[in-house]
Enzyme design. Structure first.
Site, PDB file in Angstrom:
ATOM      1  N   CYS A   1      47.800  41.344  46.488  1.00 46.15           N
ATOM      2  CA  CYS A   1      48.144  41.506  45.081  1.00 46.15           C
ATOM      3  C   CYS A   1      46.924  41.329  44.174  1.00 46.15           C
ATOM      4  CB  CYS A   1      49.257  40.543  44.682  1.00 46.15           C
ATOM      5  SG  CYS A   1      48.903  38.806  45.000  1.00 46.15           S
ATOM      6  N   HIS A   2      45.892  40.648  44.655  1.00 43.89           N
ATOM      7  CA  HIS A   2      44.679  40.478  43.850  1.00 43.89           C
ATOM      8  C   HIS A   2      43.979  41.810  43.611  1.00 43.89           C
ATOM      9  CE1 HIS A   2      43.232  40.331  48.007  1.00 43.89           C
ATOM     10  NE2 HIS A   2      42.044  40.684  47.543  1.00 43.89           N
TER      11      HIS A   2
END
Length: 187
Positions: A142-143
């Site tokens: 998700c980063h």
């Protein structure tokens, strides 16, 4: 319905203490680095209250070594790992599957990912909600999902957007600016 027993282990990396949870059907949880082992342990217990701390199996030990490799800045691939996403909706599983295709050093935006999945006008918001609820950050990267214009967007892991920026930098991505609102609230 039969209940699945989850186990977890806390381990140290070059960036702090992480925790990984697993069950017979795959990796079920991950905690990004925190400063103290006990804080990381507590966070994992809050996420999976019935999980039992245990010695990692050989397979989990190999995954832990990949995580350690990642946090020293060497390329690490997690796309082949079996995940336990049984507690997630079908939509979130589709979003996480698309997110997993973002390899080392690649990024996209909430809107682009929503467009890829044909999620309609509220799609970017839906992507943001899925990223905020990601049970397995790093492994579900998700980063690597940014806000419009390549801004950092939010990050609910320890350290907030500072941690997100550091992870992107580990992967060789250029510095990304936080929006003024994120800076003022120190996300």
């Amino acid at each position: 319905m039969m209940s699945t027993t989850h186990h977890y282990a806390v381990f140290e990396t070059a960036r702090g203490f992480c925790a990984m949870a697993w069950a017979g059907n795959g990796i079920a949880g991950f905690r990004l680095p925190g400063e103290a082992a006990e804080e990381t342990r507590g966070a994992m217990r809050r996420r999976l209250p019935s999980a039992i701390e245990a010695e990692p199996s050989v397979w989990i030990g190999q995954v832990i070594e990949r995580v350690r490799t990642y946090f020293v800045g060497d390329e690490a691939d997690f796309s082949d790992l079996v995940l336990d996403l049984s507690g997630q909706t079908d939509l979130y599983r589709r979003i996480y599957d698309a997110t997993r295709r973002l390899g080392w050093g690649k990024a996209t935006t909430y809107g682009a990912l929503a467009g890829e999945l044909d999620l309609g006008p509220a799609g970017a918001w839906t992507i943001g909600q899925a990223m905020a609820k990601n049970p397995i950050p790093l492994i579900l990267p998700c980063h690597r999902v940014l806000a419009a214009g390549g801004k950092l967007g939010g990050f609910s892991a320890p350290g907030g957007t500072v941690s997100k920026q550091r992870m992107l930098e580990l992967e060789g991505l250029p510095s990304v600016e936080a929006s003024p609102a994120q800076q003022s609230f120190d996300f």
